[in-house]
Design an enzyme around this catalytic site. Structure first.
Site, PDB file in Angstrom:
ATOM      1  N   HIS A 127       0.932  -1.690   0.121  1.00  0.00           N
ATOM      2  CA  HIS A 127       0.081  -0.062  -0.185  1.00  0.00           C
ATOM      3  C   HIS A 127       1.193   1.411  -0.231  1.00  0.00           C
ATOM      4  O   HIS A 127       1.358   1.434   0.689  1.00  0.00           O
ATOM      5  CB  HIS A 127      -1.502  -0.010   1.227  1.00  0.00           C
ATOM      6  CG  HIS A 127      -1.731   0.905   0.887  1.00  0.00           C
ATOM      7  ND1 HIS A 127      -1.328   1.994   2.390  1.00  0.00           N
ATOM      8  CD2 HIS A 127      -3.148   1.557   1.010  1.00  0.00           C
ATOM      9  CE1 HIS A 127      -2.643   2.902   2.114  1.00  0.00           C
ATOM     10  NE2 HIS A 127      -3.234   2.438   1.071  1.00  0.00           N
TER      11      HIS A 127
ATOM     12  N   HIS B 226      -0.947  10.230  -3.360  1.00  0.00           N
ATOM     13  CA  HIS B 226      -2.201   9.963  -2.716  1.00  0.00           C
ATOM     14  C   HIS B 226      -3.629  10.691  -2.761  1.00  0.00           C
ATOM     15  O   HIS B 226      -4.522  10.597  -3.421  1.00  0.00           O
ATOM     16  CB  HIS B 226      -2.046   9.622  -1.198  1.00  0.00           C
ATOM     17  CG  HIS B 226      -3.446   9.473  -1.620  1.00  0.00           C
ATOM     18  ND1 HIS B 226      -4.329  10.007   0.070  1.00  0.00           N
ATOM     19  CD2 HIS B 226      -4.307   7.668  -1.005  1.00  0.00           C
ATOM     20  CE1 HIS B 226      -5.886   9.225   0.300  1.00  0.00           C
ATOM     21  NE2 HIS B 226      -5.652   8.233  -0.430  1.00  0.00           N
TER      22      HIS B 226
HETATM   23 CA    CA Z   1      -4.921   3.927  -2.970  1.00  0.00          CA
END
Ligand code: CA
Length: 323
Positions: free
Chosen positions: A10, A52
């Site tokens: 992640h 992000h």
């Molecule tokens: Ca993501």
């Protein structure tokens, strides 16, 4: 034998190095992640940045490097900067805009070593070169961020992303790539308008499904609809966790089974130490979760611990435990 669950890094090995830096991606590769995630937004000059948020200030020094370049809402948007400017920024661990402190105090400190932002192509080259050098087949897991925002700015981010992915050899069902998005309309468009054959994953949001008044019996219908255009779902891990039935929502236990019945893979997000009580063991938690739910993979900030969890789950003779 079903294949073991895949470990998806992640934002890279984001527990150890600042999220979405090439360093964090290289470390995830070395730690044995099966797939590495890329969150994607556009720059002013149409470069695809790996970051992000559509804005920059929580993970870079943009406010001090380019003072006054924010919009009225206070945000410094990546889409207002060219790549030549973005590449000058220092990247660091995520900061909380309210407190001005690091979101994860035990992770890589915001001061010190200098990191940079990069583009999707830079990262694909890195991963492909590491794959070649190590004889591995680590895949990619790009996410199209906020397509509606990009559309309001007059841009079609998906078109650009598909073009770059295609240029690097990711275009078909059998390529080591899952393309993810929260916006169902965008995923449908990618399938029906752009005729992409990539594996598509519908992300499910943290909140709406849990809100009072949501009828769990509609979950099967939702999953059936997703199966019309996607290959998998990315739910918050609570949604596929059997402990949900303590709240009386026992229908929700079977989200993973509902998805499997319709041919969808299930990749919940996000496993991290910080979500557990102090002193709890992430490997043991993840191992139990994998055995209990039977998911096909998972997002984690700790790819090394994710790999260990999968090994332990596979070594145990127990069939999946259902509470
Ligand atoms: Ca993501």
């Amino acid at each position: 034998m079903p294949s073991p669950p895949i470990v998806i890094a992640h934002r890279g090995a984001s527990a150890y190095l600042p999220e979405h830096t090439l360093e964090a991606k290289a470390l995830a590769h070395a730690m044995g992640a099966d797939f590495i995630e890329q969150d994607l937004v556009l720059s002013r000059d149409d470069e695809i940045m790996v970051i992000h948020d559509v804005y920059l200030e929580t993970v870079t020094n943009v406010a001090s490097r380019f003072p006054g370049r924010n919009r009225e809402d206070g945000h410094y948007y990546a889409i207002d900067f060219d790549w030549a400017e973005l590449r000058q920024l220092d990247a660091h661990q995520r900061m909380d805009p309210e407190t001005g402190r690091a979101v994860y105090p035990d992770r890589h400190p915001p001061e010190g070593a200098t990191f940079r932002l990069h583009r999707l192509g830079d990262e694909l080259e890195l991963i492909q070169e590491l794959n070649r050098a190590k004889g591995k087949r680590v895949g990619i897991y790009p996410e199209i961020k906020n397509p509606a925002f990009h559309r309001r700015e007059g841009r079609d981010i998906s078109k650009r992303v598909l073009d770059v992915l295609n240029a690097y050899g990711y275009s078909g069902k059998n390529d080591r790539c899952y393309l993810q998005c929260f916006d169902p309309a965008e995923l449908k468009r990618i399938r029906s308008h752009y005729h992409s054959r990539l594996k598509l994953v519908q992300l499910l949001p943290e909140n709406p499904l849990w809100e009072p008044g949501f009828d769990p019996s509609t979950l099967g219908k939702i999953v059936s609809e997703i199966a019309q255009y996607a290959d998998g779902i990315g739910p918050p891990l609570t949604l596929s966790d059997t402990r949900a039935d303590e709240d009386g929502y026992s229908h929700w236990i079977s989200l993973t089974d509902l998805a499997h019945d319709r041919g969808l893979v299930v990749h919940p997000y996000t496993f991290k130490k910080e979500m557990l009580p102090e002193g709890a063991n992430l490997v043991a938690f993840t191992e139990n979760f994998l055995k209990r739910t039977g998911v096909d993979g998972f997002f984690t900030d700790y790819p090394d611990l994710g790999v260990r969890s999968v090994k332990r789950a596979g070594a145990s003779p127990n069939a999946p435990i259902r509470n």
